[in-house]
Design an enzyme around this catalytic site. Structure first.
Site, short mmCIF file in Angstrom:
data_model
loop_
_atom_site.label_atom_id
_atom_site.label_comp_id
_atom_site.label_asym_id
_atom_site.label_seq_id
_atom_site.Cartn_x
_atom_site.Cartn_y
_atom_site.Cartn_z
N HIS A 125 0.37 -4.27 -10.51
CA HIS A 125 1.05 -5.24 -9.65
C HIS A 125 0.05 -6.31 -9.25
CE1 HIS A 125 -1.09 -3.09 -6.54
NE2 HIS A 125 -0.46 -1.95 -6.84
N SER A 150 1.23 1.09 -6.40
CA SER A 150 2.09 1.47 -7.54
C SER A 150 3.19 2.40 -7.08
CB SER A 150 1.25 2.15 -8.61
OG SER A 150 0.21 1.30 -9.03
N ARG A 171 -9.54 -2.16 -1.54
CA ARG A 171 -9.86 -1.51 -0.27
C ARG A 171 -8.69 -0.76 0.34
NH1 ARG A 171 -12.81 -6.22 2.70
NH2 ARG A 171 -13.71 -6.91 0.74
N GLY A 187 -2.39 2.24 -13.98
CA GLY A 187 -1.21 1.53 -14.47
C GLY A 187 -0.22 1.24 -13.36
N ALA A 188 1.05 0.97 -13.78
CA ALA A 188 2.07 0.47 -12.85
C ALA A 188 1.46 -0.71 -12.11
CB ALA A 188 2.56 1.56 -11.90
N HIS A 217 -3.53 -5.34 -8.42
CA HIS A 217 -4.44 -5.09 -9.55
C HIS A 217 -4.92 -6.42 -10.15
CE1 HIS A 217 -2.06 -1.22 -9.68
NE2 HIS A 217 -3.29 -0.77 -9.65
#
Ligand code: PAF
Length: 288
Positions: free
Chosen positions: A34, A186, A148, A31-32, A37
């Site tokens: 950005h 994150s 990566r 999560g969190a 992601h």
């Protein structure tokens, strides 16, 4: 987009999709979310007809004095971003749901987990491999995508998938960066304005070492020294700066190969940040 919170319900949904002939692209996250992601989601979309994202802050990959309680949790924003990116299925289990009462099982990892982040986070990769194998068992993806920035994690998970004969293609995607070079993470959400500025020490060091490598420097200690120097000059505390084989992750003793991973971790206040570059392979980071 469907949000599922129960592991077994998620497993049934994924199985139905596979039974309907869909290939699943999977992006596991904590999560969190950005832009980094969302880039992984884009890659997953290229590999599958359906994209599933998991959002789970996995307790077993945090050490006792690490930031499990402080790790950013932003589910509403995560769901909004997934919806905007066309994600089909989000799995966001409750805190305890991935570890059943009385659970007994951990995946253990060999020497690849001993260096770099594994040296200061002893059970970290066992926790990562344990939760990722559980997630793989629930989703049954054709492809799983990893960033990566977490290079060691990607390599260990690639190896785990091979070692356990899991029929999953592990794909990686290059690190996404801010305009000034800071790797997206994150944990950047936890940086004060001042620490955010100092955090540039990591990419500055890697970029300087990359230029030194281009000039012909092949001594691992010297390349590591360049990274350490830049990070310390920025007022951060270095955890490690290591030049290792980009596949086996074994440290070079003396001369590096023509392709080498230079990876680092440092603390900006209490926020632990990581970054890396593959020397001899990646385009210039271009940070002064
Ligand atoms: O990279 C992460 O966010 C996590 O380590 C992962 C792969 C989702 C496992 O918890």
């Amino acid at each position: 987009m469907d949000l599922v919170r129960e592991p077994l319900e998620f497993q049934s949904r994924a199985a139905e999709l596979r039974a309907a002939g869909k290939r699943l692209g999977f992006v596991p996250t904590m999560g969190a979310l950005h832009r980094g992601h969302m880039a992984l989601v884009e890659t997953a979309r290229q590999h599958g007809e359906v994209v599933a994202v998991s959002v789970f802050v996995n307790p077993t990959q945090f050490g006792p004095n690490e930031d499990l309680a402080r790790y950013p949790r932003t589910l509403d924003s995560d769901l909004e971003q997934c919806r905007a990116a066309g994600v089909d299925l989000v799995f966001a289990p409750e805190a305890g749901a991935m570890y059943l009462p009385g659970e007994q099982t951990r995946v253990s990892v060999g020497a690849m987990a001993n260096g770099l982040c594994g040296a200061s986070r002893p059970n970290h990769f066992s926790g990562v491999c344990t939760v990722v194998s559980k997630l793989f068992a629930l989703v049954g993806p054709s492809t799983a995508v990893f960033g990566r920035k977490d290079y060691q994690q990607w390599k260990i998970l690639e190896r785990m998938t091979q070692d356990l004969f899991l029929p999953i293609r592990v794909v990686s995607r290059a690190t996404e960066r801010e305009a000034d070079g800071l790797a997206l993470s994150s944990r950047n959400l936890r940086l004060s304005a001042d620490a955010r500025e100092r955090a540039l020490g990591l990419v500055k060091g890697l970029s300087r070492a990359q230029r030194a490598f281009e000039r012909g420097v092949r001594n691992a200690d010297e390349l590591e020294g360049v990274v350490r120097g830049a990070i310390e000059a920025s007022g951060l505390r270095v955890d490690y700066a290591s030049c290792v084989d980009a596949d086996s992750l074994e440290r070079f003793d003396g001369r590096t190969k023509e392709r080498a991973l230079l990876a680092t971790a440092a603390f900006a206040d209490d926020v632990r940040l990581i970054d890396n570059v593959v020397l001899g392979e990646e385009p210039p980071l271009g940070v002064p």
